[in-house]
Design a protein around this motif. Sequence first.
Motif, PDB file in Angstrom:
ATOM      1  N   ARG A 184       0.747  -1.159   0.038  1.00  0.00           N
ATOM      2  CA  ARG A 184      -0.043   0.070  -0.001  1.00  0.00           C
ATOM      3  C   ARG A 184       0.733   1.294  -0.003  1.00  0.00           C
ATOM      4  NH1 ARG A 184      -4.833  -1.267   4.415  1.00  0.00           N
ATOM      5  NH2 ARG A 184      -6.082  -2.236   2.848  1.00  0.00           N
ATOM      6  N   ALA A 185       1.929   1.186   0.639  1.00  0.00           N
ATOM      7  CA  ALA A 185       2.943   2.358   0.646  1.00  0.00           C
ATOM      8  C   ALA A 185       3.498   2.558  -0.438  1.00  0.00           C
ATOM      9  CB  ALA A 185       4.011   2.102   1.984  1.00  0.00           C
ATOM     10  N   GLN A 186       4.000   1.837  -1.181  1.00  0.00           N
ATOM     11  CA  GLN A 186       4.616   1.528  -2.470  1.00  0.00           C
ATOM     12  C   GLN A 186       3.708   2.151  -3.348  1.00  0.00           C
ATOM     13  OE1 GLN A 186       6.344  -2.068  -3.817  1.00  0.00           O
ATOM     14  NE2 GLN A 186       7.117  -2.528  -1.888  1.00  0.00           N
ATOM     15  N   ARG A 187       2.312   1.652  -3.469  1.00  0.00           N
ATOM     16  CA  ARG A 187       1.192   2.068  -4.388  1.00  0.00           C
ATOM     17  C   ARG A 187       0.967   3.673  -4.030  1.00  0.00           C
ATOM     18  NH1 ARG A 187      -4.444  -0.550  -4.188  1.00  0.00           N
ATOM     19  NH2 ARG A 187      -4.246   0.467  -2.161  1.00  0.00           N
ATOM     20  N   ALA A 188       0.842   4.144  -2.955  1.00  0.00           N
ATOM     21  CA  ALA A 188       0.653   5.725  -2.540  1.00  0.00           C
ATOM     22  C   ALA A 188       1.757   6.339  -3.105  1.00  0.00           C
ATOM     23  CB  ALA A 188       0.621   5.663  -1.097  1.00  0.00           C
ATOM     24  N   ARG A 189       3.035   6.096  -2.970  1.00  0.00           N
ATOM     25  CA  ARG A 189       4.216   6.956  -3.345  1.00  0.00           C
ATOM     26  C   ARG A 189       4.210   6.991  -4.874  1.00  0.00           C
ATOM     27  NH1 ARG A 189       6.554   4.190   0.752  1.00  0.00           N
ATOM     28  NH2 ARG A 189       7.592   2.593  -0.533  1.00  0.00           N
ATOM     29  N   LEU A 190       3.783   5.563  -5.683  1.00  0.00           N
ATOM     30  CA  LEU A 190       3.812   5.762  -7.009  1.00  0.00           C
ATOM     31  C   LEU A 190       2.638   6.833  -7.673  1.00  0.00           C
ATOM     32  CD1 LEU A 190       4.651   4.256  -9.757  1.00  0.00           C
ATOM     33  CD2 LEU A 190       2.699   2.512  -9.262  1.00  0.00           C
ATOM     34  N   LEU A 191       1.789   6.411  -6.811  1.00  0.00           N
ATOM     35  CA  LEU A 191       0.634   7.467  -7.051  1.00  0.00           C
ATOM     36  C   LEU A 191       0.684   9.246  -6.690  1.00  0.00           C
ATOM     37  CD1 LEU A 191      -2.560   5.394  -6.293  1.00  0.00           C
ATOM     38  CD2 LEU A 191      -1.750   5.991  -8.750  1.00  0.00           C
ATOM     39  N   THR A 225       1.426   8.921   1.946  1.00  0.00           N
ATOM     40  CA  THR A 225       0.997   7.590   2.562  1.00  0.00           C
ATOM     41  C   THR A 225      -0.210   7.070   1.811  1.00  0.00           C
ATOM     42  OG1 THR A 225      -0.610   8.919   3.830  1.00  0.00           O
ATOM     43  CG2 THR A 225       1.842   8.663   4.840  1.00  0.00           C
ATOM     44  N   HIS A 226      -0.400   5.847   2.333  1.00  0.00           N
ATOM     45  CA  HIS A 226      -1.592   5.098   1.790  1.00  0.00           C
ATOM     46  C   HIS A 226      -2.912   5.884   2.424  1.00  0.00           C
ATOM     47  CE1 HIS A 226      -4.621   1.940   0.953  1.00  0.00           C
ATOM     48  NE2 HIS A 226      -5.085   2.124   2.211  1.00  0.00           N
ATOM     49  N   ALA A 227      -2.747   6.240   3.624  1.00  0.00           N
ATOM     50  CA  ALA A 227      -3.728   7.005   4.258  1.00  0.00           C
ATOM     51  C   ALA A 227      -4.196   8.347   3.139  1.00  0.00           C
ATOM     52  CB  ALA A 227      -3.758   7.684   5.525  1.00  0.00           C
ATOM     53  N   GLY A 228      -3.008   9.125   2.789  1.00  0.00           N
ATOM     54  CA  GLY A 228      -3.224  10.376   1.810  1.00  0.00           C
ATOM     55  C   GLY A 228      -4.090   9.633   0.615  1.00  0.00           C
ATOM     56  N   ALA A 229      -3.709   8.536  -0.205  1.00  0.00           N
ATOM     57  CA  ALA A 229      -4.256   8.279  -1.202  1.00  0.00           C
ATOM     58  C   ALA A 229      -5.573   7.831  -0.905  1.00  0.00           C
ATOM     59  CB  ALA A 229      -3.456   6.919  -1.933  1.00  0.00           C
ATOM     60  N   SER A 261     -12.216  11.977  -0.287  1.00  0.00           N
ATOM     61  CA  SER A 261     -13.023  11.856   0.888  1.00  0.00           C
ATOM     62  C   SER A 261     -13.570  13.245   1.146  1.00  0.00           C
ATOM     63  CB  SER A 261     -12.630  11.122   2.106  1.00  0.00           C
ATOM     64  OG  SER A 261     -11.539  11.826   2.620  1.00  0.00           O
ATOM     65  N   THR A 262     -14.385  13.422   1.990  1.00  0.00           N
ATOM     66  CA  THR A 262     -14.473  14.706   2.308  1.00  0.00           C
ATOM     67  C   THR A 262     -13.504  15.487   3.190  1.00  0.00           C
ATOM     68  OG1 THR A 262     -16.879  14.205   2.875  1.00  0.00           O
ATOM     69  CG2 THR A 262     -16.381  16.048   4.079  1.00  0.00           C
ATOM     70  N   ALA A 263     -12.588  14.806   4.137  1.00  0.00           N
ATOM     71  CA  ALA A 263     -11.373  15.411   4.466  1.00  0.00           C
ATOM     72  C   ALA A 263     -10.469  15.608   3.591  1.00  0.00           C
ATOM     73  CB  ALA A 263     -11.257  14.377   5.868  1.00  0.00           C
ATOM     74  N   ARG A 264     -10.080  14.655   2.692  1.00  0.00           N
ATOM     75  CA  ARG A 264      -9.112  14.756   1.769  1.00  0.00           C
ATOM     76  C   ARG A 264      -7.822  14.511   1.838  1.00  0.00           C
ATOM     77  NH1 ARG A 264     -11.479  19.807  -1.842  1.00  0.00           N
ATOM     78  NH2 ARG A 264     -13.466  19.057  -2.377  1.00  0.00           N
ATOM     79  N   SER A 265      -7.344  14.504   3.546  1.00  0.00           N
ATOM     80  CA  SER A 265      -6.071  14.318   3.767  1.00  0.00           C
ATOM     81  C   SER A 265      -6.260  13.668   5.225  1.00  0.00           C
ATOM     82  CB  SER A 265      -5.030  15.363   3.543  1.00  0.00           C
ATOM     83  OG  SER A 265      -5.564  16.370   4.643  1.00  0.00           O
ATOM     84  N   PRO A 266      -4.901  12.882   5.574  1.00  0.00           N
ATOM     85  CA  PRO A 266      -4.705  12.644   6.944  1.00  0.00           C
ATOM     86  C   PRO A 266      -4.699  13.847   7.867  1.00  0.00           C
ATOM     87  CG  PRO A 266      -3.267  11.345   5.585  1.00  0.00           C
ATOM     88  CD  PRO A 266      -3.919  12.582   4.742  1.00  0.00           C
ATOM     89  N   GLN A 267      -4.108  14.955   7.585  1.00  0.00           N
ATOM     90  CA  GLN A 267      -4.024  15.961   8.204  1.00  0.00           C
ATOM     91  C   GLN A 267      -5.061  16.762   8.637  1.00  0.00           C
ATOM     92  OE1 GLN A 267      -2.344  15.509   5.256  1.00  0.00           O
ATOM     93  NE2 GLN A 267      -0.118  15.108   6.187  1.00  0.00           N
ATOM     94  N   ARG A 268      -6.140  16.610   7.587  1.00  0.00           N
ATOM     95  CA  ARG A 268      -7.504  17.290   7.782  1.00  0.00           C
ATOM     96  C   ARG A 268      -8.364  16.292   8.454  1.00  0.00           C
ATOM     97  NH1 ARG A 268     -10.881  20.728   8.830  1.00  0.00           N
ATOM     98  NH2 ARG A 268     -12.560  21.030   7.482  1.00  0.00           N
TER      99      ARG A 268
END
Length: 179
Positions: free
Chosen positions: A147-154, A158-162, A167-174
């Motif tokens: 999942r981490a590799q896929r997230a970086r590729l995209l 992080t996977h959470a970011g992807a 989503s409504t929040a759009r990011s882990p920070q949000r």
Amino acid sequence: DAMAALDAESRRLVERHLTEMTVAGAALDDDAKERLRDLNGQLATLNTRFEKQLLSDSNDLAVLVEDAAQLDGLTAGEISAAAEAAREQGHDGAWLITLVLPTSHPHLASLTDRDLRRRIQEAQSSRGNRGNADDTKDLVLQIVRLRAQRARLLGYDTHAGAALADSTARSPQRVLELL
């Protein structure tokens, strides 16, 4: 410029569609798209193995109850379901408390027998973590790495970011800010 001409609702729909396409890998070159397909295939295989092993371990850890008094606090329907589950497993005259996917079993709130609550909680918390053929720890590590590799590729950190991009929040920070 075309986006600026759109009303807010149409702009949001276009942004969402673009995000969906980005998370699906539309902006990647051919080599990266092939790598994404490979990662998605590996993840699909590992996720299926994880689900099967977790289900197998959950079934193996179901709690057999042989004293009806221990079921105090359950409804008649819950007791009947436990009796049927036991019968299906060849345990006539007993009750089988099957495990559910949340980490906390719903019967824990209503059962009055402390020992039975302990047995159910221990079974719930040990699923996939017993060092047996259904142990899922290695699978989880493989899934997390892919999942981490896929997230970086995209293009995500992080996977959470992807996963949260559309989503409504759009990011882990949000999400943290909302919490």
